[in-house]
Design a protein around this motif. Structure first.
Motif, PDB file in Angstrom:
ATOM      1  N   MET A   1      46.610 -36.634  75.110  1.00  0.00           N
ATOM      2  CA  MET A   1      47.032 -35.430  74.385  1.00  0.00           C
ATOM      3  C   MET A   1      45.791 -34.596  74.136  1.00  0.00           C
ATOM      4  SD  MET A   1      50.106 -36.353  71.810  1.00  0.00           S
ATOM      5  CE  MET A   1      50.798 -34.713  71.985  1.00  0.00           C
ATOM      6  N   ASP A   2      45.783 -33.398  74.687  1.00  0.00           N
ATOM      7  CA  ASP A   2      44.664 -32.465  74.515  1.00  0.00           C
ATOM      8  C   ASP A   2      43.310 -33.136  74.723  1.00  0.00           C
ATOM      9  OD1 ASP A   2      46.539 -30.539  74.044  1.00  0.00           O
ATOM     10  OD2 ASP A   2      46.030 -30.208  71.953  1.00  0.00           O
TER      11      ASP A   2
ATOM     12  N   LYS B   1      48.498 -26.420  67.316  1.00  0.00           N
ATOM     13  CA  LYS B   1      48.225 -27.860  67.151  1.00  0.00           C
ATOM     14  C   LYS B   1      47.967 -28.446  68.530  1.00  0.00           C
ATOM     15  CE  LYS B   1      49.247 -27.872  62.710  1.00  0.00           C
ATOM     16  NZ  LYS B   1      48.275 -28.076  61.701  1.00  0.00           N
ATOM     17  N   ARG B   2      48.649 -29.520  68.846  1.00  0.00           N
ATOM     18  CA  ARG B   2      48.518 -30.134  70.174  1.00  0.00           C
ATOM     19  C   ARG B   2      49.363 -29.351  71.173  1.00  0.00           C
ATOM     20  NH1 ARG B   2      49.261 -34.103  66.383  1.00  0.00           N
ATOM     21  NH2 ARG B   2      47.522 -35.541  66.159  1.00  0.00           N
TER      22      ARG B   2
END
Length: 161
Positions: free
Chosen positions: A9-10, A38-39
């Protein structure tokens, strides 16, 4: 036994499957974390047999994975794999199939709006359907039947002399 998987994630990678909840619920939870500001990216891929998670991530040779970018309300899903026909790495955008005349027209912003994926309207997914696609991929290594794949050339144009 299910082949081990990783997720990213990211940019932060973890071994997939906490064991605290079923895999489908884990996928749904992770995809629900995709929110503007956010993500904004999620990758899920298998770890080859006999390779430890940390060694695989450090090596960086990920040739088969499913990824998405955007938010849980509107995301693009892309499948990167080695093509069975010619052994070449290929990157595909997953869609429902539709009119692809003209240029793609739907912008999917990610990384806090600093990047954008532009896709056709039939290539935009929301949380529930994306969860189904990612879970099917987790179980089978394939995209569910009924979806169309559009090849996306990841090679950068060569500078002109």
């Amino acid at each position: 036994m299910m082949r081990p998987h990783y997720y990213t994630m990211d940019g932060s990678s973890m071994e997939f499957g906490s064991g605290l909840r079923p895999a489908r619920d884990d996928i749904a939870h992770l995809l629900s974390l995709l929110r503007a500001g956010k993500r904004s990216t999620f990758i899920l891929g298998p770890i080859p047999d006999g390779v430890k998670f940390i060694d695989y991530i450090r090596k960086g040779e990920k040739t088969r994975y499913l990824q998405c970018a955007g938010t849980s309300e509107a995301m693009t899903i892309e499948w990167h794999k080695v093509d069975d026909d010619d052994g070449q790495d290929r990157h595909y955008i997953v869609g429902h199939g539709g009119d692809h005349s003209g240029d793609p027209s739907v912008d999917i912003p990610f990384f806090e709006g600093t990047r954008t994926a532009t896709v056709y309207p039939d290539e935009v997914f929301a949380l529930d359907e994306a969860t189904d696609i990612f879970f099917h991929y987790y179980e089978t290594g394939e995209i569910p039947s009924g979806y169309e794949l559009r090849w996306y050339d990841l090679t950068w144009p060569k500078p002109q002399p």
